[in-house]
Design a protein around this motif. Sequence first.
Motif, PDB file in Angstrom:
ATOM      1  N   ASN A 136      -2.088   8.072  -3.771  1.00  0.00           N
ATOM      2  CA  ASN A 136      -3.137   8.588  -2.898  1.00  0.00           C
ATOM      3  C   ASN A 136      -2.433   9.246  -1.725  1.00  0.00           C
ATOM      4  O   ASN A 136      -1.884   8.580  -0.854  1.00  0.00           O
ATOM      5  N   THR A 149       0.793   3.821  -3.170  1.00  0.00           N
ATOM      6  CA  THR A 149       0.134   5.119  -2.985  1.00  0.00           C
ATOM      7  C   THR A 149       1.108   6.292  -2.973  1.00  0.00           C
ATOM      8  O   THR A 149       0.684   7.438  -2.935  1.00  0.00           O
ATOM      9  N   ALA A 155       0.846  -1.203   0.000  1.00  0.00           N
ATOM     10  CA  ALA A 155       0.000   0.000   0.000  1.00  0.00           C
ATOM     11  C   ALA A 155       0.877   1.247   0.000  1.00  0.00           C
ATOM     12  O   ALA A 155       0.634   2.214  -0.727  1.00  0.00           O
ATOM     13  N   VAL A 211      -3.697   8.343   2.070  1.00  0.00           N
ATOM     14  CA  VAL A 211      -3.356   7.000   2.548  1.00  0.00           C
ATOM     15  C   VAL A 211      -1.859   6.900   2.808  1.00  0.00           C
ATOM     16  O   VAL A 211      -1.415   6.392   3.850  1.00  0.00           O
ATOM     17  N   LEU A 220      -0.134   6.130   6.555  1.00  0.00           N
ATOM     18  CA  LEU A 220       0.695   4.934   6.750  1.00  0.00           C
ATOM     19  C   LEU A 220       2.126   5.318   7.108  1.00  0.00           C
ATOM     20  O   LEU A 220       2.732   4.767   8.026  1.00  0.00           O
TER      21      LEU A 220
END
Lengths: 220, 356
Positions: free
Chosen positions: A52, A44, A40, A55, A59
Amino acid sequence: MKVDWNEFWVKVVDATGETVYMVLVTLALSGVLGTVVGLALFATRKGGILRNRVVFAVLNALINVIRPIPFIIAIVALSPVTRSVVGTMIGTEAAIFPMVVVATFGVARIVEGNLLSVEPGVIEAARSMGASPVRIIVTVLVPEALGPLVLGFTFMLVALIDFSAVAGTVGGGGVGNLAMTYGYLRFDTSVMVVAVAVLVVLVQLAQLLGNFLARKVLRR
Amino acid sequence: MIELRDVTKTFPSGPSGPSSASKGSGRDGKKRAEGGFTAVDGVSLTIDRGSVFGIVGHSGAGKSTLLRLVNYLEEPTSGSVLVDGQDLGALSERRRRAVRRSIGMVFQQFNLFRSRTVLGNVAYPLKLAGLGRAEARERAEEVLRFVGLEEYARRYPEQLSGGQRQRVGIARALATSPGVLLCDEATSALDPQTTQEVLALLKRVGGELGVTIVLITHEMEVVRGICDKVAVMEAGKVVETGGVYDVFARPRHPTTEAFVRSALQDLPEAATWDRLRARHGGRLVTVPVTENGAAGTRELSRLLREHAVDFTVAHAGVAEVQDRPLGSVTLELRGADEDIDAVLLHLASRTTVGAR
């Protein structure tokens, strides 16, 4: 009071079993969770295939908060959470929870770093063939980075053996616990020596396995 | 047919290249041009089905970005891209992926999957297209035969030479039988001999399979070798476009002229002129060589004979462009001054003659 080795070796075997159990369960759980977080994070990021900003920022911040905490502090700090999730704060199961939490974010960084080493051109080639982002992650990124990923996971495995020994000192069970209760608190050097030897052997085996697998994947 | 209509691509900050491009939505992006880096600036091009279209330019001219606009790996900031009449900007990303499957792409650095065998590389786009294992394998083997690498199916890319890798790249791009092949500096990482092999293969791809080829290159040699049409790019703009022979024979833009000269190597450079003058006592005259010979060779020969002028070839460069000869020859003319003047006068009335 020194231990009686005629009987004590059973405890060593049990403790080794507990350590192996803690480490493997943690590796499996944090391996899956960390890989997901790492993927992820990679996908991202700015210029990534599923960029993104929100996000990624969340994280990234989470990892940067968790990672600098020394593991022994993390165990203690997480203990209320551990009790509500696992039901207890001591023993092998209770040690696994904080290990998984901390290792997940370590694995995430390892996965992210290794995916970043994949040639962007290869990703572009897959995009030019009409592959979707998820498909690219599963069929291009992971296979292309598998060699370094295996070595990264080996690094994590060794770190987990270390973690498990630390967890042992605060009642987590395993070889660390043995070394603490018999070796340190009862001043039995022989137990300390054996505990260290067991840990060294475990680390060696983990490294050998990792190197073997990485060689197979990398074909060299 | 591929049509680019007034296409502009602006990257948000700095000329950091296509890979760091941020998402730009097709229509509203024009404002973003301020402060950004415009890689492609108002380009309109039509690429006919079945043609081999070359886009030539120096590095940083925007040709790489332009190529990526064709299959929408880059979204244009403004303007539209039409493939077979379909406006890619009007499609969903999902539909665009389907279009990309009908457009193959070949890269300078090959971009092969190192984790897959040669066969696995070629079979990958087929699996994306939904073919079963056996079908994909069969088709992949067929394409590998086409590029002459069937014996290498089980090898891994790192076990191949550069030229072989690029042939695998071409096989992979052709696996799904696309109508269009985009070549991103496909021969720039190869040595001259391998370059010729790969160009010969691309020629077959165009000729035997009827695939439309769009290639970008900084080497006019590549254009000369296989292209029908060429567009010359500079600073994001197309400065000249036309049939390859015409552009080679009559370049209009200085950039084009420089590219053509580098490919033909026919005109002596300044330093060469000095040496020629030191070596040849007579008058030096450069006459173009076209498909009719050197300034109409028959005419030249007659003129020289009639005016009793002798000649020596001092310098020459002639190459084949689209199977037709093109270049120039520099002659040293010896004879009476007025006779030479008469010859030059006659020649000049028929063709461009450079005398020094």
